[in-house]
Design an enzyme around this catalytic site. Sequence first.
Site, PDB file in Angstrom:
ATOM      1  N   CYS A 296      -0.828  -1.026  -7.956  1.00  0.00           N
ATOM      2  CA  CYS A 296      -0.452  -1.772  -9.161  1.00  0.00           C
ATOM      3  C   CYS A 296      -0.502  -0.834 -10.362  1.00  0.00           C
ATOM      4  O   CYS A 296      -1.440  -0.049 -10.491  1.00  0.00           O
ATOM      5  CB  CYS A 296      -1.439  -2.928  -9.356  1.00  0.00           C
ATOM      6  SG  CYS A 296      -1.086  -3.946 -10.800  1.00  0.00           S
TER       7      CYS A 296
ATOM      8  N   HIS B 112       2.743 -10.556  -5.360  1.00  0.00           N
ATOM      9  CA  HIS B 112       1.970  -9.633  -6.205  1.00  0.00           C
ATOM     10  C   HIS B 112       2.404  -9.752  -7.666  1.00  0.00           C
ATOM     11  O   HIS B 112       1.565  -9.900  -8.565  1.00  0.00           O
ATOM     12  CB  HIS B 112       2.158  -8.193  -5.702  1.00  0.00           C
ATOM     13  CG  HIS B 112       1.494  -7.155  -6.566  1.00  0.00           C
ATOM     14  ND1 HIS B 112       0.502  -6.326  -6.099  1.00  0.00           N
ATOM     15  CD2 HIS B 112       1.686  -6.830  -7.885  1.00  0.00           C
ATOM     16  CE1 HIS B 112       0.109  -5.535  -7.099  1.00  0.00           C
ATOM     17  NE2 HIS B 112       0.814  -5.806  -8.175  1.00  0.00           N
ATOM     18  N   GLU B 113       3.708  -9.686  -7.916  1.00  0.00           N
ATOM     19  CA  GLU B 113       4.198  -9.705  -9.303  1.00  0.00           C
ATOM     20  C   GLU B 113       3.942 -11.052  -9.969  1.00  0.00           C
ATOM     21  O   GLU B 113       3.527 -11.103 -11.123  1.00  0.00           O
ATOM     22  CB  GLU B 113       5.698  -9.376  -9.362  1.00  0.00           C
ATOM     23  CG  GLU B 113       6.043  -7.947  -8.982  1.00  0.00           C
ATOM     24  CD  GLU B 113       5.196  -6.894  -9.676  1.00  0.00           C
ATOM     25  OE1 GLU B 113       4.769  -7.102 -10.830  1.00  0.00           O
ATOM     26  OE2 GLU B 113       4.946  -5.854  -9.049  1.00  0.00           O
TER      27      GLU B 113
ATOM     28  N   HIS C 271       0.526 -11.927 -11.445  1.00  0.00           N
ATOM     29  CA  HIS C 271       0.209 -11.418 -12.789  1.00  0.00           C
ATOM     30  C   HIS C 271       0.388 -12.497 -13.848  1.00  0.00           C
ATOM     31  O   HIS C 271      -0.285 -12.470 -14.877  1.00  0.00           O
ATOM     32  CB  HIS C 271       1.129 -10.240 -13.142  1.00  0.00           C
ATOM     33  CG  HIS C 271       0.699  -8.924 -12.552  1.00  0.00           C
ATOM     34  ND1 HIS C 271      -0.499  -8.329 -12.850  1.00  0.00           N
ATOM     35  CD2 HIS C 271       1.319  -8.080 -11.680  1.00  0.00           C
ATOM     36  CE1 HIS C 271      -0.594  -7.175 -12.202  1.00  0.00           C
ATOM     37  NE2 HIS C 271       0.495  -7.000 -11.474  1.00  0.00           N
TER      38      HIS C 271
END
Length: 177
Positions: free
Chosen positions: A101, A143-144, A147
Amino acid sequence: MIKPICRLGNPILREICDKLTKQQVLSEEFTQLKQDLYDSMKHYGGIGIAAPQIGVNAQVALIELGPINRYGAEVSLPLTYFINPEIKVLSDSFEGNWEGCLSVPGMRGYVERPNHIQVKYLDENFEEQSFEARGFLAVVIQHELDHLYGKLYIDHIKDMSLLSFQEEFEKFILVQK
Ligand code: ZN
């Protein structure tokens, strides 16, 4: 414009981002934000980036995954902006990957995530879109979009012995794979 990346410890990475309105998405400011995100992702060599990573509390993330990428995965996604996205898990099966990341630079950690999802989001014209993703692409999307909800991949690491500096990952772990 290339922006500095907010790193682990910066509280903005732990905020739940605000949803964007149609008026916001169609504004000039948003066009600038999209450009800043894109420029920053390219500059730092990411395959995805989310607004809080450049210090902006807004539910937008982007992913651009070419067929050739540093993760050696054979999946691709043309440049896609995910606005106000939601993920629905479609499988009980998990897939493990060594994730990295931009906000946790120089490190890799082993994370297992559902390997089949549906993602619903608004595009740059504020129109609803959705598609299903499997395998590595499903992982990158999760994952994105994490955020935007104040989550980082390290939160998903079950075995902390599987968190490594990039150099040590290449030296001790990658060679065994
Ligand atoms: Zn990240």
